[in-house]
Design an enzyme around this catalytic site. Sequence first.
Site, PDB file in Angstrom:
ATOM      1  N   TRP A 150       5.236 -92.387 -13.668  1.00  0.00           N
ATOM      2  CA  TRP A 150       5.942 -91.136 -13.402  1.00  0.00           C
ATOM      3  C   TRP A 150       6.446 -90.548 -14.712  1.00  0.00           C
ATOM      4  O   TRP A 150       6.615 -91.243 -15.708  1.00  0.00           O
ATOM      5  CB  TRP A 150       7.090 -91.347 -12.426  1.00  0.00           C
ATOM      6  N   GLU A 153      20.825 -96.950 -21.566  1.00  0.00           N
ATOM      7  CA  GLU A 153      19.377 -96.779 -21.645  1.00  0.00           C
ATOM      8  C   GLU A 153      18.955 -96.111 -22.957  1.00  0.00           C
ATOM      9  O   GLU A 153      17.870 -96.382 -23.479  1.00  0.00           O
ATOM     10  CB  GLU A 153      18.883 -95.931 -20.463  1.00  0.00           C
ATOM     11  N   GLU A 180      10.452 -97.998 -20.527  1.00  0.00           N
ATOM     12  CA  GLU A 180      11.898 -97.851 -20.435  1.00  0.00           C
ATOM     13  C   GLU A 180      12.375 -96.530 -21.046  1.00  0.00           C
ATOM     14  O   GLU A 180      13.389 -95.970 -20.604  1.00  0.00           O
ATOM     15  CB  GLU A 180      12.575 -99.023 -21.158  1.00  0.00           C
ATOM     16  N   HIS A 239      13.491 -93.606 -18.859  1.00  0.00           N
ATOM     17  CA  HIS A 239      14.732 -93.651 -18.087  1.00  0.00           C
ATOM     18  C   HIS A 239      15.816 -92.775 -18.715  1.00  0.00           C
ATOM     19  O   HIS A 239      16.420 -91.932 -18.047  1.00  0.00           O
ATOM     20  CB  HIS A 239      15.241 -95.094 -17.976  1.00  0.00           C
ATOM     21  N   GLU A 255      17.836-107.211 -17.010  1.00  0.00           N
ATOM     22  CA  GLU A 255      16.989-106.360 -16.171  1.00  0.00           C
ATOM     23  C   GLU A 255      17.450-106.387 -14.715  1.00  0.00           C
ATOM     24  O   GLU A 255      17.418-105.362 -14.031  1.00  0.00           O
ATOM     25  CB  GLU A 255      15.525-106.803 -16.275  1.00  0.00           C
ATOM     26  N   THR A 296      20.573-104.154 -14.477  1.00  0.00           N
ATOM     27  CA  THR A 296      20.298-102.718 -14.465  1.00  0.00           C
ATOM     28  C   THR A 296      19.623-102.296 -13.162  1.00  0.00           C
ATOM     29  O   THR A 296      19.842-101.177 -12.672  1.00  0.00           O
ATOM     30  CB  THR A 296      19.426-102.310 -15.670  1.00  0.00           C
ATOM     31  N   ASP A 306      11.572 -99.531 -11.596  1.00  0.00           N
ATOM     32  CA  ASP A 306      11.028 -99.959 -12.890  1.00  0.00           C
ATOM     33  C   ASP A 306      11.742-101.215 -13.376  1.00  0.00           C
ATOM     34  O   ASP A 306      11.110-102.168 -13.859  1.00  0.00           O
ATOM     35  CB  ASP A 306      11.210 -98.856 -13.941  1.00  0.00           C
ATOM     36  N   GLU A 307      13.075-101.186 -13.289  1.00  0.00           N
ATOM     37  CA  GLU A 307      13.859-102.330 -13.758  1.00  0.00           C
ATOM     38  C   GLU A 307      13.503-103.594 -12.973  1.00  0.00           C
ATOM     39  O   GLU A 307      13.444-104.693 -13.544  1.00  0.00           O
ATOM     40  CB  GLU A 307      15.360-102.043 -13.631  1.00  0.00           C
ATOM     41  N   HIS A 357      10.221-104.947 -14.291  1.00  0.00           N
ATOM     42  CA  HIS A 357      10.419-105.597 -15.590  1.00  0.00           C
ATOM     43  C   HIS A 357      11.177-106.917 -15.434  1.00  0.00           C
ATOM     44  O   HIS A 357      10.911-107.885 -16.150  1.00  0.00           O
ATOM     45  CB  HIS A 357      11.172-104.653 -16.528  1.00  0.00           C
TER      46      HIS A 357
END
Length: 388
Positions: free
Chosen positions: A83, A127, A165, A168, A218, A221, A250-251, A254
């Site tokens: 995205w 971030e 990352e 973000h 991770e 977050t 996403d976090e 990861h």
Amino acid sequence: MALKLNTFSFFVPKKLPYSQSYRRSIIRTKSSPPALMCSTLGAETKDVVTHSMAPEKVEILKSLETWAEHNILIHLKPVDKCWRPTDFLPESEASEGFYEQVKELRERCKQLPAEYFVVLVGDMISEETLPTYQSMLNTLDGVKDETGASPTSWATWVRAWSAEENRHSDLLNKYLYLSGRVDMKQIDRTIQYLIGSGMDHKLENNPYNGFIFASFQERATFISHGNTARLAKEHGDMKLAQICGIIASDEKRHEIAYVKIVEKLFEIDPDYTILALAGMMKKRIKMPAHLMYDGEDDKIFYHFSAVAQRLGVYTAKDYADILEFLIERWEVEKLIGLTSEGRKAQDFVCGLPSRIRRTLENKDLAYLAKKEGSTVPFSWVFGQEIRI
């Protein structure tokens, strides 16, 4: 995010020479109390330790290159399938529609309380310090990017993870700018101070320590962004809820990768890995933004963390829950064949979540109760007084 407020404060001039400002931001941190969730656990490390990992351990990490290629790099998404921040923002190329979309965005943001923006800004600033994270990972022996464009699996992961990352902070920064609810000049100042101050998590250039820290961070977050998504939805900003939610996803992806790395280290080197985990917990896992400073509030990180605690975005309970989750995920209690030191470390780690919770119940929550109703001004929201 650490969660304890300072019990004292001292005056910091609003304008200091550049070098003095950075020095002051570092000095103030040394005098700050430790995080709420583990304020009585372990001793502060006074001596700087670097390159603590034995040379033979470097060979272990290098031997995992092929494994990492097939088991870790799969958690990266192809660039064309990722995205983009522009997917969630007003379309700037549509000259007329852009202004209407910005107007709608601002109308939605009017429903959100100032305290929510304090937490969202704090998350975004964390971030924004991605350059520091990447630099930190590239200090780890055996996995660092030796050239800046190394083709090794470890180096490829760090660069591609950083690239993912990076979206973000780009997205949150732009959304906050368009909202009109925050003071972007103060936010930008905070970001510059924080990147300039760096971070020191006492990783000792040791990838065992680094991957344990990243696993914890991770997941933290993931929890924090998930909760800002929930609050945005409750206040009627569905677009912002979607933004925070997709960042949280996403976090989570990861997190899975970093947890898998430590799981592999437990499989092939359990004794050293449990010693590393116990060592990191004794030194306390501090969140990356612990050197945060806005040029005005010497304790802004602790104040921001207190608001996050009160709103349920990231709490002391979450800290204990994360550790408990990782202990179970890595099957720490089931480790066998450990040395006597390894067994001691195992016992310490497995008993730590309950110790943390007892500490909270017996001491730190009582401290917060005394502070209930206190307010502090946040420069990020134009000096508005926010209850901590």
